[in-house]
Write a protein that holds these residues in place. Sequence first.
Motif, PDB file in Angstrom:
ATOM      1  N   THR A  22      31.886 -56.482  31.908  1.00  4.91           N
ATOM      2  CA  THR A  22      32.502 -57.236  32.884  1.00  4.91           C
ATOM      3  C   THR A  22      30.972 -57.764  33.372  1.00  4.91           C
ATOM      4  N   ARG A  23      29.981 -58.043  32.393  1.00  8.59           N
ATOM      5  CA  ARG A  23      28.894 -58.650  32.262  1.00  8.59           C
ATOM      6  C   ARG A  23      28.483 -60.293  32.200  1.00  8.59           C
ATOM      7  N   THR A  24      28.040 -60.971  33.246  1.00 10.65           N
ATOM      8  CA  THR A  24      28.584 -62.434  33.019  1.00 10.65           C
ATOM      9  C   THR A  24      27.351 -62.756  31.725  1.00 10.65           C
ATOM     10  N   VAL A  25      27.774 -63.730  31.524  1.00 15.77           N
ATOM     11  CA  VAL A  25      27.172 -64.577  30.002  1.00 15.77           C
ATOM     12  C   VAL A  25      26.263 -65.389  30.811  1.00 15.77           C
ATOM     13  N   LEU A  26      25.506 -65.766  31.986  1.00 14.17           N
ATOM     14  CA  LEU A  26      24.484 -65.540  32.202  1.00 14.17           C
ATOM     15  C   LEU A  26      23.027 -64.940  32.540  1.00 14.17           C
ATOM     16  N   ASP A  27      24.263 -63.151  33.249  1.00 12.99           N
ATOM     17  CA  ASP A  27      23.117 -63.163  32.704  1.00 12.99           C
ATOM     18  C   ASP A  27      22.948 -61.649  31.449  1.00 12.99           C
ATOM     19  N   TYR A  28      23.575 -62.301  30.600  1.00 12.04           N
ATOM     20  CA  TYR A  28      23.660 -61.808  28.803  1.00 12.04           C
ATOM     21  C   TYR A  28      22.418 -62.895  28.512  1.00 12.04           C
ATOM     22  N   LEU A  29      22.162 -64.455  28.727  1.00 16.17           N
ATOM     23  CA  LEU A  29      21.456 -64.732  28.472  1.00 16.17           C
ATOM     24  C   LEU A  29      20.171 -64.846  28.899  1.00 16.17           C
ATOM     25  N   ARG A  30      20.054 -65.029  30.154  1.00 17.56           N
ATOM     26  CA  ARG A  30      18.488 -64.569  30.457  1.00 17.56           C
ATOM     27  C   ARG A  30      17.979 -63.970  30.548  1.00 17.56           C
ATOM     28  N   ASP A  31      18.791 -61.946  30.407  1.00 13.42           N
ATOM     29  CA  ASP A  31      18.035 -60.817  30.492  1.00 13.42           C
ATOM     30  C   ASP A  31      18.015 -60.731  29.109  1.00 13.42           C
ATOM     31  N   ASP A  32      19.335 -60.654  28.393  1.00  8.86           N
ATOM     32  CA  ASP A  32      19.162 -60.611  27.371  1.00  8.86           C
ATOM     33  C   ASP A  32      17.997 -61.530  25.577  1.00  8.86           C
ATOM     34  N   GLU A  33      19.045 -62.578  26.098  1.00  6.17           N
ATOM     35  CA  GLU A  33      17.900 -63.489  25.115  1.00  6.17           C
ATOM     36  C   GLU A  33      16.902 -64.428  25.104  1.00  6.17           C
ATOM     37  N   SER A  34      16.545 -63.806  26.729  1.00  5.37           N
ATOM     38  CA  SER A  34      15.638 -64.419  27.274  1.00  5.37           C
ATOM     39  C   SER A  34      15.826 -66.216  27.527  1.00  5.37           C
ATOM     40  N   LEU A  35      16.655 -66.904  27.033  1.00  3.81           N
ATOM     41  CA  LEU A  35      17.216 -68.298  27.843  1.00  3.81           C
ATOM     42  C   LEU A  35      17.540 -68.523  29.320  1.00  3.81           C
ATOM     43  N   CYS A  36      16.451 -68.626  29.696  1.00  6.38           N
ATOM     44  CA  CYS A  36      16.195 -68.936  31.005  1.00  6.38           C
ATOM     45  C   CYS A  36      16.479 -70.875  31.060  1.00  6.38           C
TER      46      CYS A  36
END
Length: 493
Positions: A22-36
């Motif tokens: 249930t983790r959002t794609v937005l959180d994954y992008l910013r927090d895990d991939e550093s795609l801010c």
Amino acid sequence: MRTGIRFLLGTETRNLSDVDPTRTVLDYLRDDESLCGTKEGCAEGDCGACTVMLADRDGAGGIRYRPVNSCIMFLPALDGKQLVTIEHLRGPGGALHDVQKAMMDHHAAQCGFCTPGFVMSLATLHRAGVAVDRTEIADALAGNLCRCTGYRPIYDAARSVLAVPRDKTDRAAETSALAAKLDMLDTESESLDMTGAGRRFIAPRSLGELTALLAVHPDALILGGGTDIGLWVTKQRRHLPLLIATEQVPELRRIESSETQLSIGAAVPYADAMASLAALHPATATLLRRIGSRQIRERGTIGGNIANGSPIGDMPPLLIAMGAVLVIASATGERRLAVEAFFLGYRQTALQPGEVLARIEIPKPSPDIHLGIYKVSKRFDQDISAVCAGFALELDNGLVRSMRIGYGGMAATPVRALDVETKLIGAVWGLAIVETAMDAIDQAFTPLSDMRASAQYRRMIARNLLLKFYLEHPAKGETAIRLRLDQPESLTA
């Protein structure tokens, strides 16, 4: 059975397992991939700052590019697809994408916070490769909000870059290359069953598998596009222990048309069904255009809009007026139910444990049917209805042979106005009987007051929508009056 998801992030393959489904794609992008570059503005799918591009197969050998809100989309929705963010748009040597260059040339970025979302919405249109007109541009940008009021230069940038279609050869090569990469992910041969953070997500690949799972897990939450359930996580912080998704069930993704009816699978996104629904009758087109933004319509499903039981869902009043039937499936078989009988109370439906809404069967209206559907809200775009109404009228030598009326926003559920219909059926279609029916609306409904409208306002609107329908569909020999109150002012050139 796969226990992890596989997708393309730009051109790179990602394999994720043991993650919170249930983790959002937005959180994954910013927090895990550093795609801010992808921003969070509202976390509820309204502002468009989080817009990304999702690419998957279109079922006909091609690729479908969709703008979606990453803030309310769960990670498993990426399985088997390509995810493109603002960081992936630049070409070889860091060359700007055509949309990025147009935004710069037209000074279309002010504070810049919303800019990546605008760019991604326009880049999705650009990727499709066809020339678009001003109406399509306005529709594409309706789900992106600029707090600096910079819409004029953004629109100019869009018009400059989208006026000419892309080269067909380049598009074909691009499609072929991406299709090959998606095939290498090999996600279609097995169902997905992943767990993480104390939550479980299952994506069955057939209706039989889905109903068998629901028989074993009757308390599981059925997930469609997630445009409603996503907010349960981002806003309400709810713990969702078991999700069973419908997105990969082919029987629920079909659109079938016969001479007498249109059948739409419950997991079909609005964007995929709009052409078929609009073809039923011209009156449906404006309503469909106003059901959320394009980002919402690319994920939100017709079945989800019904099954969530909201009293202000936009589709039920239209479906009630058209006499639609819901097909409900379980491990023991199927049953059919009229749309108006599906809603039992506020957020309560006739679905029993182990059942799932499978498809919606809509009778095709005859040429003699007069159909009207109206939505009243504070804003034209991106707003929830205060009142929504659907009317279907059939006349016989000036008499009302049949009349079906559906209302949303007037009670705890979408309802069929049977008492109002009774006043009209058999009567001469004219202003006198319409005014009598308008008075019956006051007796038939006891609406609530809330942030969207007062009870008094809702009564007045419900009455006036019936009058509006009459003025647009008068008795034979009378002149129709077209009230364009549901249209926004067009952009000036």
